[in-house]
Scaffold this motif. Structure first.
Motif: not given
Length: 190
Positions: A139-140, A143, A147
């Motif tokens: 998930n990190t 992102e 991102g």
């Protein structure tokens, strides 16, 4: 058809070279930046061996040699037409046709009973903790990468792996709970 090159790191390198020509160091850096080391085993020796093999089979070719500052010269590679065709055919085959991959975990689960109920439940719960950490890491990575403006498509395999880990996590937790509750019966001879 027997493919001359079957190393999945070759698949990753060929995929990168669709974007632009690169030298091996840049390939490795880009794969790590995009967290592809969760999908491909990346180490300098195997990467350079893979580049050499791709060039030997004429799937890629050197297009220039560059030098930045005091760094050594680096050979920049690009796809050949053969390499592009082989990459597309190989990718199409891998996406379309499921293959038996014989994961170690499935082999271990087939003998879970040998651990006994307590140890089996403990092992599954520990695996679940590790999977939860990997999911958080994925998930990190998603992102951070998406991102920063990278196309989601560049991280689609991380999404796939995250979903697979999530399914495995749910199975491990549910099975451990069944063992703890006694609803998963254990043979007497274990």
């Amino acid at each position: 058809m027997a493919r001359k090159i079957r190393n999945t790191l070759a698949l990753a390198l060929l995929g990168l070279l669709l974007e632009r020509p690169m030298h091996p160091y840049e390939m490795a850096s880009t794969l790590r930046e995009r967290h592809k080391d969760t999908s491909f085993k990346i180490n300098p020796g195997s990467l350079y061996d893979t580049v050499e093999s791709l060039a030997k089979h004429r799937w890629i070719e050197p297009v220039e040699t560059v030098r930045e500052g005091n760094r050594p010269e680096r050979t920049v590679y690009a796809h050949t037409e053969l390499g592009r065709q082989e990459f597309i055919a190989w990718l199409d085959e891998l996406v379309r046709e499921p293959v038996a991959e014989y994961p170690k975990f499935v082999a271990a689960v087939s003998y879970l009973g040998a651990l006994g109920p307590e140890r089996a439940a403990d092992a599954l719960e520990e695996r679940a903790r590790h999977l939860a950490e990997r999911i958080d890491g994925a998930n990190t990575a998603l992102e951070a990468t998406v991102g920063k403006g990278a196309p989601r498509l560049f991280m689609i395999e991380v999404e796939f792996v995250r979903h697979a880990w999530q399914a495995e996590l749910e199975w491990a937790r549910a099975t451990a709970a069944e063992i703890r509750s006694g609803s998963l019966s254990w043979p007497d001879h274990f």
